[in-house]
Scaffold this active site. Structure first.
Site, PDB file in Angstrom:
ATOM      1  N   LYS A 265       9.567 -18.334  -3.907  1.00  0.00           N
ATOM      2  CA  LYS A 265      10.174 -17.067  -4.309  1.00  0.00           C
ATOM      3  C   LYS A 265      11.617 -17.227  -4.805  1.00  0.00           C
ATOM      4  O   LYS A 265      12.349 -18.103  -4.337  1.00  0.00           O
ATOM      5  CB  LYS A 265      10.176 -16.087  -3.124  1.00  0.00           C
ATOM      6  CG  LYS A 265       8.824 -15.870  -2.478  1.00  0.00           C
ATOM      7  CD  LYS A 265       8.961 -14.976  -1.260  1.00  0.00           C
ATOM      8  CE  LYS A 265       7.644 -14.881  -0.510  1.00  0.00           C
ATOM      9  NZ  LYS A 265       7.335 -16.098   0.237  1.00  0.00           N
TER      10      LYS A 265
ATOM     11  N   CYS B   1      -2.826 -10.325  -6.473  1.00  0.00           N
ATOM     12  CA  CYS B   1      -2.735  -9.761  -5.122  1.00  0.00           C
ATOM     13  C   CYS B   1      -3.425  -8.395  -5.062  1.00  0.00           C
ATOM     14  O   CYS B   1      -3.065  -7.486  -5.824  1.00  0.00           O
ATOM     15  CB  CYS B   1      -1.262  -9.618  -4.730  1.00  0.00           C
ATOM     16  SG  CYS B   1      -0.985  -8.618  -3.256  1.00  0.00           S
TER      17      CYS B   1
ATOM     18  N   VAL C 258       4.925  -9.049  -1.229  1.00  0.00           N
ATOM     19  CA  VAL C 258       4.629  -8.129  -2.323  1.00  0.00           C
ATOM     20  C   VAL C 258       3.495  -7.213  -1.853  1.00  0.00           C
ATOM     21  O   VAL C 258       2.693  -7.612  -1.004  1.00  0.00           O
ATOM     22  CB  VAL C 258       4.213  -8.891  -3.607  1.00  0.00           C
ATOM     23  CG1 VAL C 258       5.368  -9.693  -4.153  1.00  0.00           C
ATOM     24  CG2 VAL C 258       3.003  -9.800  -3.370  1.00  0.00           C
TER      25      VAL C 258
ATOM     26  N   SER D  27       1.806  -1.347   0.664  1.00  0.00           N
ATOM     27  CA  SER D  27       1.037  -0.698  -0.402  1.00  0.00           C
ATOM     28  C   SER D  27       0.653   0.744  -0.075  1.00  0.00           C
ATOM     29  O   SER D  27       0.676   1.606  -0.962  1.00  0.00           O
ATOM     30  CB  SER D  27      -0.219  -1.519  -0.735  1.00  0.00           C
ATOM     31  OG  SER D  27      -1.118  -1.566   0.355  1.00  0.00           O
TER      32      SER D  27
END
Length: 239
Positions: free
Chosen positions: A55, A28, A68, A82
């Site tokens: 998951k 990712c 994520v 992020s």
């Protein structure tokens, strides 16, 4: 810590005292951003990979949306997204600082502009852009002009000056995956590198950074991941 991507039958790994934990997925690009920062700042941490297609239920207690990356600090504080994680780490773990006061506002502005490139890339790899690849590359190139000119104006190798900064690091995962487009589309992509001499030099210098090399993501494996995701038959641990 195991590199396996944990699924629904897994148990939540025990916490490691005194270490930050990053929940992510190996390929990712958003997770990649945070791994780079953790390595660059030498923050003690462990990585826990999540099977994003299947998951663990316990992960939804950490990130209710199941996305994520998610970062759990040593004090138990959970941060998601992020950019928010990156800024949090820079504020709490100061050295080396990833912003300079005189360029921070512009860096944040450029990061916002870079999100347009990320959207184009995402649409490409997920089959949401039906244009010919040469048209897509032309649009990407037009957006990169601003970044080329910025490096020229700053007169530095990195956007961060003599060393990589926040903008350099948060841009990098998509730069590293750029060659995956030709594999996904199964035809060559032609960037006019001659128009981006400063960005080409930037790429060479970034590749030479140890923290970049330590967290390298193969564009071939990333392209295979995208193809596997489209067929619904993906094994994150066997790429």
């Amino acid at each position: 810590m195991s590199n396996l991507h944990l699924g629904p039958d897994s148990q939540k790994p025990p916490e490691i005292k005194g270490q930050v934990r990053l929940y992510g997925m190996k390929y990712c690009p958003f997770t990649h951003r945070i791994r780079l920062i953790l390595s660059y700042k030498k923050i003690p941490h462990d990585n826990v990979n999540i099977n994003i297609k299947n998951k663990p239920k316990w992960y939804l207690e950490i990130h209710p949306e199941g996305k994520v990356p998610a970062l759990v600090d040593v004090n138990g504080k959970v941060i998601v997204d992020s950019v928010l994680i990156a800024n949090y780490l820079d504020e709490k773990y100061g050295e080396p600082s990833l912003y300079h006061n005189e360029t921070k506002v512009r860096d944040i502005e450029l990061l916002d502009h870079y999100s347009k490139l990320i959207s184009i890339f995402s649409n490409c790899i997920h089959g949401n852009d039906n244009r010919p690849i040469n048209e897509i590359i032309a649009e990407i190139s037009s957006l990169l002009v601003e970044f080329e000119e910025e490096l020229k104006t700053r007169g530095t190798v990195y956007f961060g000056g003599t060393q990589p900064g926040m903008l350099d690091i948060l841009m990098w995962p998509w730069v590293e995956r750029r060659k995956s487009l030709s594999l996904i589309y199964e035809e060559p992509t032609h960037f006019n590198d001659g128009n981006f001499s400063h960005l080409m030099k930037w790429m060479q210098e970034m590749k030479a950074q140890p923290f970049i090399q330590e967290n390298e993501c193969s564009h071939e494996k990333f392209a295979q991941l995208i193809k596997d995701l489209k067929t619904g038959n993906v094994d994150f641990d066997k790429l």
